[in-house]
Design a protein around this motif. Sequence first.
Motif, PDB file in Angstrom:
ATOM      1  N   ASP A  99       1.935   2.171  -4.231  1.00 24.61           N
ATOM      2  CA  ASP A  99       3.335   2.813  -3.614  1.00 24.61           C
ATOM      3  C   ASP A  99       4.357   2.141  -3.547  1.00 24.61           C
ATOM      4  O   ASP A  99       5.637   2.546  -4.025  1.00 24.61           O
ATOM      5  CB  ASP A  99       2.749   3.817  -2.370  1.00 24.61           C
TER       6      ASP A  99
ATOM      7  N   TRP B 225       4.672   9.392   1.245  1.00 23.79           N
ATOM      8  CA  TRP B 225       4.184   8.182   0.785  1.00 23.79           C
ATOM      9  C   TRP B 225       5.130   7.190   0.650  1.00 23.79           C
ATOM     10  O   TRP B 225       4.796   5.789   0.662  1.00 23.79           O
ATOM     11  CB  TRP B 225       3.783   8.802  -0.836  1.00 23.79           C
TER      12      TRP B 225
ATOM     13  N   SER C 274      -2.712   6.480  -0.914  1.00 23.78           N
ATOM     14  CA  SER C 274      -2.311   7.739  -0.283  1.00 23.78           C
ATOM     15  C   SER C 274      -2.582   9.109  -0.944  1.00 23.78           C
ATOM     16  O   SER C 274      -2.110   9.935  -0.405  1.00 23.78           O
ATOM     17  CB  SER C 274      -0.578   7.440  -0.320  1.00 23.78           C
TER      18      SER C 274
END
Length: 208
Positions: free
Chosen positions: A54, A38, A198
């Motif tokens: 993220d 990620w 993600s």
Amino acid sequence: MSLARVHNFSVSLDGFGTGEGTSRDAYFGHAGERLHEWMFATRWWEEGGSGGVDDAFVRQHDPGIGAEIMGAGKFGFPGWHEDSDWRGAWGPNPPFHSPVFVLTHHVRPPIEMEGGTVFHFLDASPAEALAAAKEAAGGLDVRIGGGATVIRDFLTAGLIDYMHVAVVPIVLGRGVRLWDGLEAVERDYKVEATSSPSNTTHLTFTRA
């Protein structure tokens, strides 16, 4: 006031912060790089990567940090203390750019690297290590860099003020777990969860 912070620490759905069978060629054991994919996909890590949730979390890793504390297992592979030439896994210019305190029973003289990173080796309790790191940080915060055992020890001692844990949608089944022995630790923190595209869930723990 200088705070003790954890950032971008990744665990599997079953709570493992690293896999089993770590070695010089397998830094995270059988987990490989799956815990950190990620992060590698973000714009912060690589030009052309993703923005969004993220990327926003990973960018909080560096600002305001004046020193880091890490465990022996983050600094090197099992048995690194027997290699007098070992200087960490990050090359001649590590990404810390600050004093780094490595908790180990195998102390050695400090190692000065390019870019301002200096590795200091301590055989000390969490409280003693944090006191030394805060002094070196010059009023800035101290990052508790891991691995899982070190973070668990600092949580047990009540020394962590803020923690970001990224829960990655994989099951490892074996390795080193973060949460063992920390029953009801959430009572000491305000806990928030943020999901990302993600499928990583970002948990933040802010001392109540």
